[in-house]
Design an enzyme around this catalytic site. Structure first.
Site, PDB file in Angstrom:
ATOM      1  N   GLY A  48       0.768  -1.245   0.000  1.00  0.00           N
ATOM      2  CA  GLY A  48       0.000   0.000   0.000  1.00  0.00           C
ATOM      3  C   GLY A  48       0.795   1.288   0.000  1.00  0.00           C
ATOM      4  O   GLY A  48       0.304   2.310  -0.458  1.00  0.00           O
ATOM      5  N   GLU A 102       4.038   3.889   6.279  1.00  0.00           N
ATOM      6  CA  GLU A 102       2.802   3.129   6.051  1.00  0.00           C
ATOM      7  C   GLU A 102       1.846   3.931   5.182  1.00  0.00           C
ATOM      8  O   GLU A 102       1.871   5.168   5.209  1.00  0.00           O
ATOM      9  CB  GLU A 102       2.117   2.901   7.401  1.00  0.00           C
ATOM     10  CG  GLU A 102       2.631   1.689   8.159  1.00  0.00           C
ATOM     11  CD  GLU A 102       1.491   0.734   8.462  1.00  0.00           C
ATOM     12  OE1 GLU A 102       0.847   0.255   7.502  1.00  0.00           O
ATOM     13  OE2 GLU A 102       1.260   0.472   9.650  1.00  0.00           O
ATOM     14  N   ASP A 103       0.971   3.238   4.458  1.00  0.00           N
ATOM     15  CA  ASP A 103      -0.079   3.926   3.708  1.00  0.00           C
ATOM     16  C   ASP A 103      -1.178   4.412   4.643  1.00  0.00           C
ATOM     17  O   ASP A 103      -1.644   5.539   4.552  1.00  0.00           O
ATOM     18  CB  ASP A 103      -0.670   2.995   2.626  1.00  0.00           C
ATOM     19  CG  ASP A 103      -1.117   1.640   3.177  1.00  0.00           C
ATOM     20  OD1 ASP A 103      -0.833   1.316   4.358  1.00  0.00           O
ATOM     21  OD2 ASP A 103      -1.749   0.877   2.424  1.00  0.00           O
ATOM     22  N   ASP A 106      -4.948   1.671  10.566  1.00  0.00           N
ATOM     23  CA  ASP A 106      -6.369   1.386  10.803  1.00  0.00           C
ATOM     24  C   ASP A 106      -6.478   0.821  12.234  1.00  0.00           C
ATOM     25  O   ASP A 106      -6.461   1.577  13.195  1.00  0.00           O
ATOM     26  CB  ASP A 106      -6.788   0.395   9.706  1.00  0.00           C
ATOM     27  CG  ASP A 106      -8.243  -0.008   9.748  1.00  0.00           C
ATOM     28  OD1 ASP A 106      -9.056   0.728  10.291  1.00  0.00           O
ATOM     29  OD2 ASP A 106      -8.577  -1.085   9.212  1.00  0.00           O
ATOM     30  N   LYS A 134      -6.828   6.316  10.815  1.00  0.00           N
ATOM     31  CA  LYS A 134      -8.243   6.247  11.219  1.00  0.00           C
ATOM     32  C   LYS A 134      -8.296   6.176  12.747  1.00  0.00           C
ATOM     33  O   LYS A 134      -8.290   5.075  13.317  1.00  0.00           O
ATOM     34  CB  LYS A 134      -8.895   4.971  10.651  1.00  0.00           C
ATOM     35  CG  LYS A 134      -9.010   4.890   9.144  1.00  0.00           C
ATOM     36  CD  LYS A 134      -9.713   3.567   8.754  1.00  0.00           C
ATOM     37  CE  LYS A 134      -9.701   3.314   7.276  1.00  0.00           C
ATOM     38  NZ  LYS A 134     -10.189   1.956   6.924  1.00  0.00           N
ATOM     39  N   PHE A 155     -13.898   2.778   4.422  1.00  0.00           N
ATOM     40  CA  PHE A 155     -12.964   2.096   3.527  1.00  0.00           C
ATOM     41  C   PHE A 155     -12.584   3.012   2.368  1.00  0.00           C
ATOM     42  O   PHE A 155     -13.447   3.530   1.650  1.00  0.00           O
ATOM     43  CB  PHE A 155     -13.574   0.799   2.988  1.00  0.00           C
ATOM     44  CG  PHE A 155     -12.588  -0.008   2.207  1.00  0.00           C
ATOM     45  CD1 PHE A 155     -11.631  -0.782   2.853  1.00  0.00           C
ATOM     46  CD2 PHE A 155     -12.579   0.036   0.814  1.00  0.00           C
ATOM     47  CE1 PHE A 155     -10.692  -1.505   2.124  1.00  0.00           C
ATOM     48  CE2 PHE A 155     -11.644  -0.691   0.087  1.00  0.00           C
ATOM     49  CZ  PHE A 155     -10.701  -1.456   0.751  1.00  0.00           C
ATOM     50  N   VAL A 156     -11.279   3.212   2.198  1.00  0.00           N
ATOM     51  CA  VAL A 156     -10.803   4.107   1.133  1.00  0.00           C
ATOM     52  C   VAL A 156      -9.938   3.357   0.114  1.00  0.00           C
ATOM     53  O   VAL A 156      -9.439   2.258   0.399  1.00  0.00           O
ATOM     54  CB  VAL A 156     -10.019   5.309   1.713  1.00  0.00           C
ATOM     55  CG1 VAL A 156     -10.938   6.219   2.511  1.00  0.00           C
ATOM     56  CG2 VAL A 156      -8.853   4.843   2.580  1.00  0.00           C
ATOM     57  N   ASP A 162      -5.834  -0.461  -1.985  1.00  0.00           N
ATOM     58  CA  ASP A 162      -6.568  -1.313  -2.923  1.00  0.00           C
ATOM     59  C   ASP A 162      -7.885  -1.834  -2.373  1.00  0.00           C
ATOM     60  O   ASP A 162      -8.110  -1.873  -1.165  1.00  0.00           O
ATOM     61  CB  ASP A 162      -5.709  -2.526  -3.283  1.00  0.00           C
ATOM     62  CG  ASP A 162      -5.618  -3.510  -2.118  1.00  0.00           C
ATOM     63  OD1 ASP A 162      -5.226  -3.093  -1.004  1.00  0.00           O
ATOM     64  OD2 ASP A 162      -5.965  -4.694  -2.304  1.00  0.00           O
TER      65      ASP A 162
HETATM   66  P1  IMP Z   1      -4.198  -2.216  10.283  1.00  0.00           P
HETATM   67  O1  IMP Z   1      -3.240  -3.336  10.460  1.00  0.00           O
HETATM   68  O2  IMP Z   1      -5.619  -2.600  10.672  1.00  0.00           O
HETATM   69  O3  IMP Z   1      -3.754  -0.916  10.935  1.00  0.00           O
HETATM   70  O4  IMP Z   1      -4.344  -1.941   8.740  1.00  0.00           O
HETATM   71  C1  IMP Z   1      -3.283  -1.579   7.991  1.00  0.00           C
HETATM   72  C2  IMP Z   1      -3.364  -2.137   6.586  1.00  0.00           C
HETATM   73  O5  IMP Z   1      -4.684  -2.515   6.202  1.00  0.00           O
HETATM   74  C3  IMP Z   1      -2.959  -1.046   5.654  1.00  0.00           C
HETATM   75  O6  IMP Z   1      -1.569  -1.052   5.430  1.00  0.00           O
HETATM   76  C4  IMP Z   1      -3.774  -1.345   4.414  1.00  0.00           C
HETATM   77  O7  IMP Z   1      -3.078  -2.230   3.582  1.00  0.00           O
HETATM   78  C5  IMP Z   1      -5.020  -2.019   4.928  1.00  0.00           C
HETATM   79  N1  IMP Z   1      -6.137  -1.058   5.063  1.00  0.00           N
HETATM   80  C6  IMP Z   1      -6.621  -0.521   6.188  1.00  0.00           C
HETATM   81  N2  IMP Z   1      -7.651   0.308   5.948  1.00  0.00           N
HETATM   82  C7  IMP Z   1      -7.808   0.306   4.591  1.00  0.00           C
HETATM   83  C8  IMP Z   1      -8.715   0.996   3.707  1.00  0.00           C
HETATM   84  O8  IMP Z   1      -9.584   1.798   4.101  1.00  0.00           O
HETATM   85  N3  IMP Z   1      -8.545   0.733   2.383  1.00  0.00           N
HETATM   86  C9  IMP Z   1      -7.607  -0.118   1.886  1.00  0.00           C
HETATM   87  N4  IMP Z   1      -6.754  -0.780   2.680  1.00  0.00           N
HETATM   88  C10 IMP Z   1      -6.842  -0.564   4.034  1.00  0.00           C
END
Ligand code: IMP
Length: 178
Positions: A48, A102-103, A106, A134, A155-156, A162
């Site tokens: 991402g 990081e992208d 979440d 977020k 969700f973006v 992606d």
């Molecule tokens: P986390 O581990 O829940 O913090 O999520 C991180 C990863 O989940 C990111 O690096 C993304 O690849 C994916 N992700 C989280 N939210 C989104 C979203 O809204 N759209 C697309 N990918 C997401």
């Protein structure tokens, strides 16, 4: 920017290319100030972060090095809760000032996994830069040092992010249209 359809879902415009570039500049400016006189190692979290990573690094005016890890946790529009390490770190970070790129943050599960991967590797410092954050979804307590844009728990898609592998090539960010 118009409403678009990706696979079976519709997405509406959310963050323009211009606003994204402003956010990238803001993060780059802070890092350039904070790391003056240092030589940071930027670690991009694939897939991402590839667009953010590339634009960010073009605005970094420090002597620096780059590396990548590849992690995965999302299936469709939901997190699986489990973060898989697809490609690990292949170099020493001992004594280095590391900036993880990081992208999006979440739930923070990915961040926790990264800290686990880097723990005991004797980095001099570790900081986190993310394009999107977020806050309502975040469940961890690691500090997030550089944030481009805070967004609601939706969700973006686009600019590296992606939906089922699609949409990463979009130059701006869209949000699920429900
Ligand atoms: P986390 O581990 O829940 O913090 O999520 C991180 C990863 O989940 C990111 O690096 C993304 O690849 C994916 N992700 C989280 N939210 C989104 C979203 O809204 N759209 C697309 N990918 C997401």
């Amino acid at each position: 920017m118009n409403i678009i359809t990706v696979k079976d879902k519709s997405f509406k415009p959310f963050i323009s290319e211009e606003n994204l570039q402003e956010a990238v500049q803001k993060v780059a400016n802070k890092i350039n100030i904070d790391y003056q006189g240092k030589e940071p190692l930027f670690i991009g979290v694939l897939n991402g972060s590839f667009m953010f990573f590339s634009d960010l690094l073009k605005s970094i005016n420090l002597s620096s090095t780059v590396s990548f890890v590849k992690l995965s946790s999302y299936q469709g529009i939901e997190t699986t809760g489990q973060v898989n390490e697809l490609i690990g770190l292949d170099e020493s970070i001992e004594g280095k000032d590391v900036v993880v790129v990081e992208d999006i943050v979440d739930t923070g599960n990915t961040l926790e996994k990264i800290y686990g991967m880097l723990a005991e590797k004797k980095a001099k410092s570790i900081k986190i830069a993310t394009l999107l954050y977020k806050p309502e979804a975040y469940k961890k307590s690691f500090s997030i040092d550089y944030v481009g844009v805070e967004i609601p728990n939706a969700f973006v898609l686009g600019y590296g992010l992606d939906y089922d592998g699609l949409g990463r090539n979009l130059s701006s960010i869209y949000v699920l249209n429900d």
